[in-house]
Design a protein around this motif. Structure first.
Motif, PDB file in Angstrom:
ATOM      1  N   ASP A  37       0.811  -1.218   0.000  1.00  0.00           N
ATOM      2  CA  ASP A  37       0.000   0.000   0.000  1.00  0.00           C
ATOM      3  C   ASP A  37       0.842   1.265   0.000  1.00  0.00           C
ATOM      4  O   ASP A  37       0.321   2.365   0.099  1.00  0.00           O
ATOM      5  CB  ASP A  37      -0.924   0.031   1.224  1.00  0.00           C
ATOM      6  N   ALA A  38       2.163   1.079  -0.116  1.00  0.00           N
ATOM      7  CA  ALA A  38       3.058   2.227   0.008  1.00  0.00           C
ATOM      8  C   ALA A  38       2.883   3.246  -1.098  1.00  0.00           C
ATOM      9  O   ALA A  38       3.280   4.396  -0.970  1.00  0.00           O
ATOM     10  CB  ALA A  38       4.515   1.758   0.052  1.00  0.00           C
ATOM     11  N   GLY A  39       2.271   2.848  -2.201  1.00  0.00           N
ATOM     12  CA  GLY A  39       2.020   3.790  -3.278  1.00  0.00           C
ATOM     13  C   GLY A  39       0.889   4.744  -2.964  1.00  0.00           C
ATOM     14  O   GLY A  39       0.709   5.758  -3.626  1.00  0.00           O
ATOM     15  N   ASN A  40       0.083   4.397  -1.948  1.00  0.00           N
ATOM     16  CA  ASN A  40      -1.016   5.254  -1.529  1.00  0.00           C
ATOM     17  C   ASN A  40      -0.551   6.212  -0.442  1.00  0.00           C
ATOM     18  O   ASN A  40       0.497   6.032   0.170  1.00  0.00           O
ATOM     19  CB  ASN A  40      -2.169   4.401  -0.979  1.00  0.00           C
ATOM     20  N   SER A  41      -1.363   7.197  -0.151  1.00  0.00           N
ATOM     21  CA  SER A  41      -1.094   8.041   1.006  1.00  0.00           C
ATOM     22  C   SER A  41      -1.557   7.293   2.247  1.00  0.00           C
ATOM     23  O   SER A  41      -2.389   6.387   2.176  1.00  0.00           O
ATOM     24  CB  SER A  41      -1.851   9.363   0.896  1.00  0.00           C
ATOM     25  N   LEU A  42      -1.009   7.657   3.406  1.00  0.00           N
ATOM     26  CA  LEU A  42      -1.414   7.002   4.643  1.00  0.00           C
ATOM     27  C   LEU A  42      -2.893   7.245   4.921  1.00  0.00           C
ATOM     28  O   LEU A  42      -3.585   6.374   5.455  1.00  0.00           O
ATOM     29  CB  LEU A  42      -0.550   7.498   5.806  1.00  0.00           C
ATOM     30  N   ASN A  43      -3.392   8.406   4.544  1.00  0.00           N
ATOM     31  CA  ASN A  43      -4.813   8.694   4.760  1.00  0.00           C
ATOM     32  C   ASN A  43      -5.701   7.723   3.997  1.00  0.00           C
ATOM     33  O   ASN A  43      -6.755   7.304   4.483  1.00  0.00           O
ATOM     34  CB  ASN A  43      -5.142  10.131   4.339  1.00  0.00           C
ATOM     35  N   LYS A  71       6.204   4.857  27.422  1.00  0.00           N
ATOM     36  CA  LYS A  71       5.039   4.750  26.544  1.00  0.00           C
ATOM     37  C   LYS A  71       5.135   5.739  25.390  1.00  0.00           C
ATOM     38  O   LYS A  71       5.508   6.898  25.575  1.00  0.00           O
ATOM     39  CB  LYS A  71       3.750   5.005  27.331  1.00  0.00           C
ATOM     40  N   VAL A  72       4.788   5.262  24.199  1.00  0.00           N
ATOM     41  CA  VAL A  72       4.877   6.118  23.022  1.00  0.00           C
ATOM     42  C   VAL A  72       3.575   6.080  22.228  1.00  0.00           C
ATOM     43  O   VAL A  72       3.574   6.421  21.061  1.00  0.00           O
ATOM     44  CB  VAL A  72       6.043   5.665  22.108  1.00  0.00           C
ATOM     45  N   ARG A  73       2.474   5.633  22.786  1.00  0.00           N
ATOM     46  CA  ARG A  73       1.240   5.433  22.028  1.00  0.00           C
ATOM     47  C   ARG A  73       0.700   6.758  21.496  1.00  0.00           C
ATOM     48  O   ARG A  73       0.205   7.596  22.240  1.00  0.00           O
ATOM     49  CB  ARG A  73       0.183   4.769  22.897  1.00  0.00           C
ATOM     50  N   ARG A  74       0.852   6.977  20.212  1.00  0.00           N
ATOM     51  CA  ARG A  74       0.336   8.188  19.574  1.00  0.00           C
ATOM     52  C   ARG A  74      -0.496   7.805  18.363  1.00  0.00           C
ATOM     53  O   ARG A  74      -0.192   6.836  17.660  1.00  0.00           O
ATOM     54  CB  ARG A  74       1.481   9.116  19.158  1.00  0.00           C
ATOM     55  N   GLU A  75      -1.539   8.561  18.107  1.00  0.00           N
ATOM     56  CA  GLU A  75      -2.404   8.282  16.960  1.00  0.00           C
ATOM     57  C   GLU A  75      -1.732   8.732  15.664  1.00  0.00           C
ATOM     58  O   GLU A  75      -1.013   9.728  15.638  1.00  0.00           O
ATOM     59  CB  GLU A  75      -3.741   9.003  17.128  1.00  0.00           C
ATOM     60  N   LEU A  76      -1.988   7.978  14.606  1.00  0.00           N
ATOM     61  CA  LEU A  76      -1.482   8.374  13.301  1.00  0.00           C
ATOM     62  C   LEU A  76      -2.264   9.566  12.774  1.00  0.00           C
ATOM     63  O   LEU A  76      -3.480   9.638  12.923  1.00  0.00           O
ATOM     64  CB  LEU A  76      -1.600   7.207  12.312  1.00  0.00           C
ATOM     65  N   GLN A  77      -1.560  10.468  12.151  1.00  0.00           N
ATOM     66  CA  GLN A  77      -2.188  11.667  11.589  1.00  0.00           C
ATOM     67  C   GLN A  77      -2.258  11.640  10.065  1.00  0.00           C
ATOM     68  O   GLN A  77      -2.802  12.528   9.449  1.00  0.00           O
ATOM     69  CB  GLN A  77      -1.428  12.916  12.050  1.00  0.00           C
ATOM     70  N   GLY A  78      -1.647  10.643   9.454  1.00  0.00           N
ATOM     71  CA  GLY A  78      -1.758  10.502   8.004  1.00  0.00           C
ATOM     72  C   GLY A  78      -0.695  11.230   7.212  1.00  0.00           C
ATOM     73  O   GLY A  78      -0.876  11.471   6.018  1.00  0.00           O
ATOM     74  N   THR A  79       0.433  11.566   7.842  1.00  0.00           N
ATOM     75  CA  THR A  79       1.476  12.315   7.132  1.00  0.00           C
ATOM     76  C   THR A  79       2.365  11.363   6.323  1.00  0.00           C
ATOM     77  O   THR A  79       2.466  10.173   6.617  1.00  0.00           O
ATOM     78  CB  THR A  79       2.362  13.093   8.116  1.00  0.00           C
ATOM     79  N   GLN A  80       3.026  11.904   5.313  1.00  0.00           N
ATOM     80  CA  GLN A  80       3.950  11.110   4.514  1.00  0.00           C
ATOM     81  C   GLN A  80       5.152  10.670   5.340  1.00  0.00           C
ATOM     82  O   GLN A  80       5.733   9.613   5.078  1.00  0.00           O
ATOM     83  CB  GLN A  80       4.418  11.906   3.296  1.00  0.00           C
ATOM     84  N   GLU A  81       5.524  11.456   6.349  1.00  0.00           N
ATOM     85  CA  GLU A  81       6.632  11.065   7.216  1.00  0.00           C
ATOM     86  C   GLU A  81       6.286   9.791   7.987  1.00  0.00           C
ATOM     87  O   GLU A  81       7.122   8.896   8.157  1.00  0.00           O
ATOM     88  CB  GLU A  81       6.964  12.194   8.203  1.00  0.00           C
ATOM     89  N   GLU A  82       5.029   9.698   8.444  1.00  0.00           N
ATOM     90  CA  GLU A  82       4.597   8.490   9.154  1.00  0.00           C
ATOM     91  C   GLU A  82       4.594   7.283   8.225  1.00  0.00           C
ATOM     92  O   GLU A  82       4.999   6.178   8.611  1.00  0.00           O
ATOM     93  CB  GLU A  82       3.198   8.696   9.735  1.00  0.00           C
ATOM     94  N   LEU A  83       4.138   7.486   6.988  1.00  0.00           N
ATOM     95  CA  LEU A  83       4.118   6.388   6.021  1.00  0.00           C
ATOM     96  C   LEU A  83       5.538   5.920   5.730  1.00  0.00           C
ATOM     97  O   LEU A  83       5.800   4.714   5.663  1.00  0.00           O
ATOM     98  CB  LEU A  83       3.432   6.836   4.729  1.00  0.00           C
ATOM     99  N   ALA A  84       6.478   6.857   5.570  1.00  0.00           N
ATOM    100  CA  ALA A  84       7.872   6.495   5.305  1.00  0.00           C
ATOM    101  C   ALA A  84       8.444   5.695   6.471  1.00  0.00           C
ATOM    102  O   ALA A  84       9.189   4.721   6.267  1.00  0.00           O
ATOM    103  CB  ALA A  84       8.706   7.755   5.063  1.00  0.00           C
ATOM    104  N   GLU A  85       8.107   6.094   7.697  1.00  0.00           N
ATOM    105  CA  GLU A  85       8.590   5.369   8.873  1.00  0.00           C
ATOM    106  C   GLU A  85       8.015   3.950   8.916  1.00  0.00           C
ATOM    107  O   GLU A  85       8.735   2.989   9.211  1.00  0.00           O
ATOM    108  CB  GLU A  85       8.205   6.118  10.150  1.00  0.00           C
TER     109      GLU A  85
END
Length: 381
Positions: A37-43, A71-85
């Motif tokens: 799914d990496a070709g898509n945006s995270l959103n 603890k590091v529990r954070r919600e995804l925001q849909g950024t390209q940086e998150e997808l790259a990670e």
């Protein structure tokens, strides 16, 4: 978290997975789906409410907690940086699972298949994905070479030996229903030995295919595979096909295609299990347009269902795979699901549905409602 910290965190995370082969298979499958799914945006992935995304996010958070000590529990925001990670994490997770021999031989074949079938338009990940698929193929050859000869289970040996005399298999072969014959052979193999396969047992699947008249080495594209299943299923009827494709637990519970899709993210397996759901949705409107079509209803169904599979799973349906490898993939999935259900596999967690006005199952607009008024399903929050 830099790459060295991530690798260290993954190693320590996997220390707890030494005896959990089915969970390792699920993690590897989920990582592969992230790459597909990496070709898509995270959103766009979030919109689907994908269970595999939730599990990979949980794994990544656990690794961050191991490295950071908190603890590091954070919600995804849909950024390209998150997808790259997530993509980087997925590549490193698959490499670590392979390196530490935490994937069974059948799981290695399945992961390799799915890496090879990932859509080709993801130029930024193409080299990494190709390398992972090659390493997985090498890993299977390594396992094949170093495992000593072990006898197959008695049930499996008897089943294989008697295949060429089985009237049900003969009937399917005589009717030229090779796709259903292939599915029935794969399912029969699993029913006679449910998981923990030795290399010899995996090799015996080769013999099983030969005995029913199928060439284990014959390559077919996923598109051809689904064309054949759809055509053959029109011949044998829904009841008989569902008997072959259904996933039934030891307590008699039959899992729905939605439940299966939440547990495992293997496109070919999920598509087989959901085939008749797709047919029910598409067949009636296609038949209504029959007089306007330039092809048969079956051909129109084939095109519509294949497009649906490709769009939902991010796979290239033109990629070819051997009959043997595809069968092992199905067997591996049948074997993994009962244990994953027993372990209490959870769906999406810690995922913020930024566009929750759409149903996570059918995609219809529901404006944040807890239940979808179109498909009737409760939404995952």
């Amino acid at each position: 978290m830099n790459d060295t910290q991530m690798n260290d965190g993954i190693d320590r995370f996997l220390d707890n997975m030494q005896s959990r082969s089915q969970k390792c298979f699920q993690i590897a499958s989920d990582a592969t789906r992230i790459l597909s799914d990496a070709g898509n945006s995270l959103n766009s992935i979030l919109d689907v409410g994908s269970s595999f995304l939730g599990r990979i996010k949980d794994c990544l958070d656990s690794v961050k907690e191991i490295v950071g000590g908190g603890k590091v529990r954070r919600e995804l925001q849909g950024t390209q940086e998150e997808l790259a990670e997530l993509k980087n994490f997925s590549v490193r997770m698959i490499e670590a699972l392979n390196q530490r021999n935490l994937l069974t031989a059948d799981a290695v074949i399945t992961v390799k298949n799915n890496l090879n079938c990932i859509a080709k338009d993801q130029n930024d990940m193409k080299d990494a994905i190709t390398s992972l698929a090659k390493k997985s193929a090498e890993k299977f050859r390594e396992l094949e070479g170093r495992v000593s000869q072990v006898e197959s289970s008695v049930n499996l040996s008897h089943w294989v030996a008697n295949l060429e005399f089985d009237e049900e298999y003969k009937k399917l072969k005589n009717q030229n229903l090779n796709s259903v014959l292939f599915l029935k052979t794969s399912k029969g193999f699993y029913l006679n030995k449910q998981g923990n396969y030795t290399i010899n047992e995996i090799k015996s699947f080769n013999r099983a295919l030969n005995l029913v008249g199928l060439d284990p080495k014959k390559e077919m594209s996923l598109g051809e595979f689904f064309d054949g299943i759809i055509k053959d299923s029109q011949e044998i009827g829904e009841k008989e096909f569902n008997e072959i494709a259904k996933v039934e637990l030891s307590d008699g519970k039959i899992l729905s295609s939605d439940e299966i899709a939440k547990i495992l993210s293997i496109p070919s397996f999920v598509a087989v299990c959901s085939l008749f759901d797709s047919k029910r949705q598409l067949e009636l409107p296609i038949k209504g347009l029959q007089n306007k079509l330039n092809c048969s209803v079956t051909e129109a169904l084939q095109d519509a269902i294949k497009e649906d599979i490709a769009n939902k799973n991010g796979v290239d349906l033109n990629t070819k795979v051997s009959c043997f490898d595809l069968g092992i993939e199905l067997i591996s999935c049948y074997s993994a699901i009962p244990q994953l259900v027993k372990d209490g596999t959870k769906g999406v967690s810690n995922i913020k549905m930024n566009t929750s006005k759409f149903c996570g199952f059918c995609g219809k607009q529901i404006d944040g409602a807890a239940w979808c008024g179109f498909c009737g399903k409760k939404q995952i929050r």
